[in-house]
Design an enzyme around this catalytic site. Sequence first.
Site: not given
Ligand code: 7TS
Length: 437
Positions: A154, A231, A234, A257, A395
Site C-alpha cells: 500500500h 504492515d 489488512q 479496519k 492506494c
Molecule cells: N496498509 C495497508 C495494507 C492498507 O490496506 C491500508 C489502508 C493502510 C496500510 C493504511 O491504513 P490507514 O488506516 O492508516 O489509512 N487500505 C485501504 C484500502 O484498501 N482501502 O481504503 C484504505
Amino acid sequence: MITLDQTRTSSVQPGNDAASPSGFDRAGHDSAVLDLAAIRSDFPILAERVHGHPLVYLDNAATTQKPRAVLDSIAYYYAHVNANIHRGVHALSERATEAHEAARKTVRRFLNAADTREIVFVRGATEAINLVAQSYGRAHLGPGDEVLITAMEHHSNIVPWQIVCEEKGARLRVAPIDDRGELILDEFARLIGPRTKLVAVTQLSNALGTVTPLRQMIDLAHRQGVPVLVDGAQAAPHFAVDVQALDCDFYAFSGHKLYGPTGIGVLYGKRALLEAMPPWQGGGDMISMVTFEKTLYNELPYKFEAGTPDICGAIALGAALDYVTKLGMEKIAAHERDLLTYATEKVGVLQGVQLVGTARERAGVLSFVMDNVHPHDLGTILDREGVAIRAGHHCAQPVMDRFQITATARASLAVYNTREDVDALVAAIRKAHEVFQ
Ligand code: 7TS
C-alpha cells in the site's frame, strides 16, 4: 478498575458459539461455529437500506462497520469518564487514565506482545509506519543504505520510505511478485544484503488479497541481522496475530479496519528497538523533564505519544478487540476463508470477469476487472443495487502497474458477511454485465 464494556451483545454471550438454528447459516455453509444472525444484529448499520435495497457492505478493507459494543463504549466514555490522562489528580482523570492503559493491555494480549511498553497508540497504520520511518529510519539510514519492500505494498508502506530514503541518500528496493500476485521469495532473499537496513512488508495485500509468507521473510531478514516491519493493516482483522511467534520487530495496524473507530491504531515495536529510537514528535506527555537547555524524554511507550491522544478511540479499540476475541479469531478466519472460497468460485466464473490476484494463500479480498466496464462504473451500478464495494487503484498503484491495469473492483469481507451478501454481489455484477453489453 472501571470497565466500559458492560453492554455485552448477544453474539458474544457464553454458550452462543453453536451454529444458529435459524438465520444465515441455515444450510450450515456460512460457518459451522459463528452465529451470523446474532453477529449481524450487533452491527446496527447493517439494517440500513441503500437506494431501496438492504445494505450489502463489502468494502471492509477500506473500513469495517462497528458493533454496538464499540458504539456503547464511545457513548459511555463521554458520558461517564471523559478527562485528560496522565496529568489530572481528580477522579475522572484517574478513570480515563486507567481505562486508556487497560486498552493498551488489551492490545498487548491481542498481539501477544511481551510487554505493554511495546504498544504505542497512533492514529493508524499510516502513522505507525511514518513513526518508524522518521525515528528508526532517520537514525539508521545513510547514503547507499537500503530499505526493502515488496511490489504489493500500500502507498502507506512505500511513500514514508521514499521520504526518508531521499533525505538520507538511501535506496528503496522492491521485491517482485508473480502473475498470481505472490511474492517471488528467491528474489526477496536475493535483495537482502549488507546495505539493507530495514525490511518493510505487508502481511496481506489490500489490492490482491495475497497473504505473504511472513515467517520465512522474517527468518531471511533476521539471518542477515535486518529488522522487519510488518504492515498488518489488512491482516490483523482477518486472523490471529502473534508478534512473538512471528518475531517481527515492528507491527502496524489500524483500529478502524478491525471494528474500532477511525483515528486510532497501534505500533508494536520490540522494546530494545523502541528504547534506542529517538522520539519523532515533541510535546506534552512525551517528556520527563524540560528546561530550555535540555529535555529528558519519558519512558516507553509515552516517548512516542506526544500530546493528548485519542483517549476514547483507544478505549473503543479495546472494546473492538474484546469483541473479536470473544467471537474467536480462529472462527472469524475460518468463516471468512469459507466465504472467500465461495465468492471466488461464484465471481470467477462470471462472463467477462477476470480475477486480479490468484495467490494460493489469500484472505478477505476479491479483486476483479470486467471486460468493457470501468471498475468505477461497475462500482456505481453495484451501489444502485445496495452493494458497497471499492473501485480504483486501492492506494497500491504499483500493483496496478504490475498487472497493466489502472483499477480493479474490489469486494472485501468481514465477519458479518454471508453467502447471501456474495449472492447479492454476483446478481449485481450480472446486472452490470447486461447493462454494458
Ligand atoms: N496498509 C495497508 C495494507 C492498507 O490496506 C491500508 C489502508 C493502510 C496500510 C493504511 O491504513 P490507514 O488506516 O492508516 O489509512 N487500505 C485501504 C484500502 O484498501 N482501502 O481504503 C484504505
